[in-house]
Design an enzyme around this catalytic site. Structure first.
Site, PDB file in Angstrom:
ATOM      1  N   CYS A 180      -2.090   9.099   2.971  1.00 19.11           N
ATOM      2  CA  CYS A 180      -1.905   8.621   1.599  1.00 19.11           C
ATOM      3  C   CYS A 180      -3.104   8.969   0.717  1.00 19.11           C
ATOM      4  O   CYS A 180      -2.963   9.048  -0.498  1.00 19.11           O
ATOM      5  CB  CYS A 180      -1.650   7.125   1.590  1.00 19.11           C
ATOM      6  SG  CYS A 180      -2.974   6.207   2.379  1.00 19.11           S
ATOM      7  N   GLU A 194       0.888  -1.175   0.000  1.00 21.14           N
ATOM      8  CA  GLU A 194       0.000   0.000   0.000  1.00 21.14           C
ATOM      9  C   GLU A 194       0.915   1.211   0.000  1.00 21.14           C
ATOM     10  O   GLU A 194       1.527   1.537   1.025  1.00 21.14           O
ATOM     11  CB  GLU A 194      -0.877  -0.008   1.257  1.00 21.14           C
ATOM     12  CG  GLU A 194      -1.806  -1.202   1.357  1.00 21.14           C
ATOM     13  CD  GLU A 194      -2.833  -1.234   0.252  1.00 21.14           C
ATOM     14  OE1 GLU A 194      -3.287  -0.171  -0.183  1.00 21.14           O
ATOM     15  OE2 GLU A 194      -3.170  -2.334  -0.214  1.00 21.14           O
TER      16      GLU A 194
HETATM   17  P1  NAD Z   1       8.582   4.627   4.322  1.00 17.19           P
HETATM   18  O1  NAD Z   1       8.484   3.946   3.008  1.00 17.19           O
HETATM   19  O2  NAD Z   1       9.746   5.477   4.562  1.00 17.19           O
HETATM   20  O3  NAD Z   1       8.575   3.538   5.491  1.00 17.19           O
HETATM   21  C1  NAD Z   1       7.511   2.617   5.663  1.00 17.19           C
HETATM   22  C2  NAD Z   1       8.041   1.390   6.377  1.00 17.19           C
HETATM   23  O4  NAD Z   1       8.901   0.669   5.483  1.00 17.19           O
HETATM   24  C3  NAD Z   1       8.897   1.723   7.609  1.00 17.19           C
HETATM   25  O5  NAD Z   1       8.647   0.780   8.635  1.00 17.19           O
HETATM   26  C4  NAD Z   1      10.303   1.578   7.078  1.00 17.19           C
HETATM   27  O6  NAD Z   1      11.259   1.309   8.082  1.00 17.19           O
HETATM   28  C5  NAD Z   1      10.147   0.412   6.111  1.00 17.19           C
HETATM   29  N1  NAD Z   1      11.181   0.339   5.080  1.00 17.19           N
HETATM   30  C6  NAD Z   1      11.805   1.363   4.455  1.00 17.19           C
HETATM   31  N2  NAD Z   1      12.714   0.884   3.574  1.00 17.19           N
HETATM   32  C7  NAD Z   1      12.651  -0.460   3.628  1.00 17.19           C
HETATM   33  C8  NAD Z   1      13.335  -1.515   2.962  1.00 17.19           C
HETATM   34  N3  NAD Z   1      14.276  -1.270   2.046  1.00 17.19           N
HETATM   35  N4  NAD Z   1      13.010  -2.786   3.266  1.00 17.19           N
HETATM   36  C9  NAD Z   1      12.053  -3.051   4.179  1.00 17.19           C
HETATM   37  N5  NAD Z   1      11.393  -2.107   4.868  1.00 17.19           N
HETATM   38  C10 NAD Z   1      11.668  -0.816   4.592  1.00 17.19           C
HETATM   39  O7  NAD Z   1       7.205   5.399   4.503  1.00 17.19           O
HETATM   40  P2  NAD Z   1       6.786   6.415   5.653  1.00 17.19           P
HETATM   41  O8  NAD Z   1       7.565   7.661   5.428  1.00 17.19           O
HETATM   42  O9  NAD Z   1       6.839   5.729   6.980  1.00 17.19           O
HETATM   43  O10 NAD Z   1       5.245   6.658   5.313  1.00 17.19           O
HETATM   44  C11 NAD Z   1       4.799   7.598   4.396  1.00 17.19           C
HETATM   45  C12 NAD Z   1       4.479   6.938   3.069  1.00 17.19           C
HETATM   46  O11 NAD Z   1       3.537   5.910   3.281  1.00 17.19           O
HETATM   47  C13 NAD Z   1       3.834   7.888   2.082  1.00 17.19           C
HETATM   48  O12 NAD Z   1       4.383   7.683   0.811  1.00 17.19           O
HETATM   49  C14 NAD Z   1       2.377   7.473   2.094  1.00 17.19           C
HETATM   50  O13 NAD Z   1       1.673   7.789   0.920  1.00 17.19           O
HETATM   51  C15 NAD Z   1       2.487   6.014   2.334  1.00 17.19           C
HETATM   52  N6  NAD Z   1       1.256   5.482   2.920  1.00 17.19           N
HETATM   53  C16 NAD Z   1       0.447   4.718   2.134  1.00 17.19           C
HETATM   54  C17 NAD Z   1      -0.746   4.209   2.626  1.00 17.19           C
HETATM   55  C18 NAD Z   1      -1.632   3.368   1.769  1.00 17.19           C
HETATM   56  O14 NAD Z   1      -2.524   2.734   2.303  1.00 17.19           O
HETATM   57  N7  NAD Z   1      -1.428   3.315   0.472  1.00 17.19           N
HETATM   58  C19 NAD Z   1      -1.105   4.477   3.950  1.00 17.19           C
HETATM   59  C20 NAD Z   1      -0.260   5.248   4.731  1.00 17.19           C
HETATM   60  C21 NAD Z   1       0.936   5.732   4.195  1.00 17.19           C
END
Ligand code: NAD
Length: 500
Positions: A292, A258
């Site tokens: 999001c 997501e």
């Molecule tokens: P992020 O991608 O920086 O991190 C999300 C999670 O992924 C964290 O726990 C992070 O540690 C982990 N992560 C990062 N790199 C990784 C890797 N290489 N391997 C495994 N895990 C990894 O996102 P964020 O800054 O925490 O959240 C904001 C983003 O989330 C925005 O882009 C937003 O649109 C999106 N979001 C989407 C939804 C949806 O339902 N589509 C909902 C909420 C947030």
């Protein structure tokens, strides 16, 4: 309301949960959890290692068979207990959430209630994990498609909904018989820890739920690349989602992703403008624009744009920025200094591109401490600008003018993202057109989100893979298996050797 003291929160509530025990992990190093409203660290959690992730996966793998063997109704009973425990502690959980993430306490309470509702909703599916029974092409045979658990699920969550995102993954994973390793965002690990504590309190057998804190590039990477992980369900940025896909591909790991969004919001000339304005305001600025499904670009019918703009600017200026734990605060701080800087870079870009900043654009002078940013409206911006094409995860919104409803749809679809979209019109033909032609996973018509449990939260294009919520989301936590069963007294198949 008086400012609540963070001293009421445990000073160090966080360790990792592996195999039914709270442990510190293999490293001494910790991560500071910082309150975005004060910029002060108020808790620490371990910076987990690959070794910690492996131990958590081993624990989940060992517990999985026993959990799968329980009747789904018994698994669901734990989920129902969790929902009740979350509600019983809701005020404390909301305060933890606001303290680490910065959203107004009012919104945090709604999120915590949403977390309880996820457990309740998926508990109701215990009797509805349905396969198929089909007639065979052969006599006295039956074809059955079973829905089995996948095994171990890695649940990787973002900071913007640090409680609800954990619940949205844990609940369907558990009711279908999977065991889980949760990896929360390092910005906001405490809400996830609270949910896992509640799982423990509900009596979930040891090893069924595990939690490892730490960096995505290390702990997250280990979880995604391991042979022990059957499914990675991650909510976060498109960039991280892509890395996860690459990492998981070595094991052909199943994925639910997501990811980011850039929701268009269209207001047509026949809309109820007062209502559309109130909805547009909330859809852009709730959670300080860090959602999001936030309305990140607005397309206004040229007939209503002047009226919309003057009112939208006035309403935006009237939003109350302040301490998120105070009643009457509409916008709290952004989650981190980095996120605020990213939004400020977009505002700078708007200025350098010659767009007009109609409201906001600065750090509010009334809030010298904390990562606050004024809600900001940008006019005179082109469709090709990064302001319209890139995700802006903050309270900044470009407004564009359109000449026809078809043009609005065309511009809405001109995006690498495809998560949420909004349309305000009272013309039924436009409603049907929007439903069919806007290629986004969700369209809110004359209303705003958040998405509901029974809806499938899903995206076109770079907004992700699979879905969460609804029965469709549940099914992604299961592995289909087809069984062909022969029950004839005299089995016979015309195509066996020897050929005639
Ligand atoms: P992020 O991608 O920086 O991190 C999300 C999670 O992924 C964290 O726990 C992070 O540690 C982990 N992560 C990062 N790199 C990784 C890797 N290489 N391997 C495994 N895990 C990894 O996102 P964020 O800054 O925490 O959240 C904001 C983003 O989330 C925005 O882009 C937003 O649109 C999106 N979001 C989407 C939804 C949806 O339902 N589509 C909902 C909420 C947030």
């Amino acid at each position: 309301m008086a400012r609540r003291s963070l001293s009421k929160l445990p000073s160090n509530p966080g360790t990792m949960f592996i195999d039914g025990e709270w442990v510190h992990g293999t490293r001494e190093e910790t991560i500071d959890v910082v309150n975005p409203a004060t910029e002060r660290s108020f808790a620490k959690v371990p910076r987990g290692s690959r070794e910690d992730a492996k131990r958590a996966l081993d624990s989940a793998a060992d517990a999985q068979k026993g959990w799968e063997m329980l009747p789904p109704l018994e698994r669901a009973s734990y989920l129902k207990k969790m929902a009740a425990l979350i509600r019983a502690k809701s005020e404390q959980l909301a305060l933890v959430l606001t303290s680490e993430q910065g959203k107004p306490l009012f919104e945090a309470r709604l999120e915590v209630e949403g977390s309880a509702a996820h457990f309740e909703y998926y508990a109701e599916f215990a009797r509805r994990i349905e396969g198929d029974v089909l007639p065979s092409d052969n006599p006295a045979q039956t074809v059955m498609i079973l829905r089995l658990p996948i095994g171990v699920v890695a649940a990787i969550t973002p900071w913007n909904f640090p409680s609800a995102m954990v619940a949205r993954k844990l609940a369907p994973a558990l009711v279908t018989g999977n065991t889980v390793v949760v990896k929360p965002s390092s910005n906001t690990p405490l809400s996830a820890i609270e949910i896992v504590k509640i799982a423990e309190q509900a009596g979930i057998p040891k090893g069924v739920v595990n939690l490892v804190t730490g960096d995505g590039s290390e702990v997250g990477d280990e979880l995604c690349g391991s042979r022990k992980t059957g499914l990675v369900t991650m909510t976060g940025s498109t960039e991280a989602g892509r890395k996860i896909m690459q990492r998981a591909s070595a094991q052909m790991g199943k994925l639910i992703l997501e990811l980011g969004g850039k929701a268009p919001l269209i207001i047509w000339r026949d809309a109820d403008l007062e209502w559309a304005l109130r909805c547009a305001l909330w859809a852009r600025y709730w959670n300080c624009g860090q959602t999001c499904i936030s309305a990140e670009r607005m397309y206004l019918d040229r007939e209503v744009k002047p009226k919309f703009m003057s009112k939208f600017v006035e309403l935006t200026k009237g939003l109350r920025i302040g301490d998120p734990v105070s009643a009457g605060t509409d916008l709290g701080p952004m989650v981190s200094a980095r996120e605020r800087e990213t939004s400020e870079e977009f505002i700078e870009l708007a200025r350098s591109e010659g767009s007009s900043v109609e409201s906001g654009g600065l750090r509010p002078p009334s809030m010298p401490k904390g990562w606050y940013l004024e809600p900001t409206i940008i006019d005179d911006v082109g469709q090709d600008s990064p302001l319209v094409q890139k995700e802006i995860f903050g309270p900044v919104v470009p407004v564009l003018e359109v000449e026809s409803f078809d043009q609005a749809i065309e511009l809405a679809n001109d995006s690498e993202y495809g998560l949420a979209s909004y349309v305000f019109t009272r013309d039924n033909r436009n409603v049907m057109k929007a439903m069919h032609e806007i290629k986004f996973g969700e369209t809110y018509i004359n209303q705003v989100g958040p998405e509901q449990l029974q809806g499938a939260h899903t995206g076109f294009r770079m907004s992700g893979l699979g879905a969460e919520g609804s029965r469709h989301g549940l099914e992604l936590y299961t592995q289909m298996k087809t069984c062909y069963v022969d029950w004839s007294d005299k089995p016979a198949l015309p195509y066996l050797f020897p050929y005639t």
